[in-house]
Design a protein around this motif. Structure first.
Motif, mmCIF file in Angstrom:
data_model
loop_
_atom_site.group_PDB
_atom_site.id
_atom_site.type_symbol
_atom_site.label_atom_id
_atom_site.label_comp_id
_atom_site.label_asym_id
_atom_site.label_seq_id
_atom_site.Cartn_x
_atom_site.Cartn_y
_atom_site.Cartn_z
ATOM 1 N N ALA A 54 7.243 -76.362 -68.110
ATOM 2 C CA ALA A 54 7.689 -74.848 -68.804
ATOM 3 C C ALA A 54 6.689 -73.843 -68.711
ATOM 4 O O ALA A 54 6.775 -72.907 -68.622
ATOM 5 C CB ALA A 54 8.160 -75.286 -70.461
ATOM 6 N N LEU A 55 5.110 -74.354 -69.128
ATOM 7 C CA LEU A 55 3.882 -73.287 -68.482
ATOM 8 C C LEU A 55 3.897 -72.929 -67.223
ATOM 9 O O LEU A 55 3.787 -71.729 -67.216
ATOM 10 C CB LEU A 55 2.770 -74.202 -69.164
ATOM 11 N N GLU A 56 4.286 -73.833 -66.195
ATOM 12 C CA GLU A 56 4.213 -73.426 -64.865
ATOM 13 C C GLU A 56 5.396 -72.305 -64.584
ATOM 14 O O GLU A 56 5.129 -71.252 -64.298
ATOM 15 C CB GLU A 56 4.455 -74.502 -64.015
ATOM 16 N N ASN A 57 6.512 -72.647 -65.241
ATOM 17 C CA ASN A 57 7.548 -71.492 -64.933
ATOM 18 C C ASN A 57 7.271 -70.310 -65.921
ATOM 19 O O ASN A 57 7.575 -69.161 -65.273
ATOM 20 C CB ASN A 57 8.879 -72.258 -65.652
ATOM 21 N N SER A 58 6.616 -70.417 -66.790
ATOM 22 C CA SER A 58 6.310 -69.106 -67.767
ATOM 23 C C SER A 58 5.369 -68.370 -67.079
ATOM 24 O O SER A 58 5.276 -67.115 -66.958
ATOM 25 C CB SER A 58 5.965 -69.449 -69.088
ATOM 26 N N TYR A 60 4.766 -68.240 -63.557
ATOM 27 C CA TYR A 60 5.347 -67.621 -62.455
ATOM 28 C C TYR A 60 6.196 -66.501 -63.037
ATOM 29 O O TYR A 60 6.254 -65.488 -62.344
ATOM 30 C CB TYR A 60 6.155 -68.664 -61.860
ATOM 31 N N GLN A 61 6.675 -66.576 -64.067
ATOM 32 C CA GLN A 61 8.032 -65.299 -64.547
ATOM 33 C C GLN A 61 6.716 -64.291 -64.769
ATOM 34 O O GLN A 61 7.035 -62.874 -64.755
ATOM 35 C CB GLN A 61 8.386 -65.850 -65.718
ATOM 36 N N GLU A 62 5.564 -64.444 -65.332
ATOM 37 C CA GLU A 62 4.488 -63.385 -65.746
ATOM 38 C C GLU A 62 4.124 -62.904 -64.515
ATOM 39 O O GLU A 62 3.883 -61.766 -64.577
ATOM 40 C CB GLU A 62 3.533 -64.079 -66.710
ATOM 41 N N GLU A 63 3.700 -63.460 -63.500
ATOM 42 C CA GLU A 63 3.327 -63.009 -62.528
ATOM 43 C C GLU A 63 4.330 -62.016 -61.549
ATOM 44 O O GLU A 63 3.895 -61.168 -60.856
ATOM 45 C CB GLU A 63 2.911 -64.019 -61.464
ATOM 46 N N SER A 64 5.622 -62.397 -61.518
ATOM 47 C CA SER A 64 6.720 -61.477 -61.091
ATOM 48 C C SER A 64 6.577 -60.121 -61.473
ATOM 49 O O SER A 64 6.472 -59.772 -62.398
ATOM 50 C CB SER A 64 8.111 -62.342 -61.067
#
Length: 64
Positions: A54-58, A60-64
């Motif tokens: 979940a932290l990894e996904n969040s 990646y979403q912040e970087e996009s």
């Protein structure tokens, strides 16, 4: 010390001739049914992995 135990306090321990000493594994296995937290470590590891994903996904979403 109580006077009640004077008659047995100095008696030498005698190993059983009938029963051989129990291995550590067998002795430990006797207490397995009392393990209240059986499977708890697996649940913690699963939660940890889920949180890491979940932290990894969040991130990646912040970087996009």
């Amino acid at each position: 010390m109580h006077d009640d135990y004077k008659d047995i306090i100095d008696i030498k321990y005698q190993k059983s001739k009938q029963f051989p000493p129990m291995s550590r594994e067998k002795r430990a296995a006797q207490f397995t049914p009392f393990s209240v937290l059986n499977g708890f470590s697996k649940a913690i590891l699963k939660t940890q992995k889920d949180m890491e994903k979940a932290l990894e996904n969040s991130k990646y979403q912040e970087e996009s």
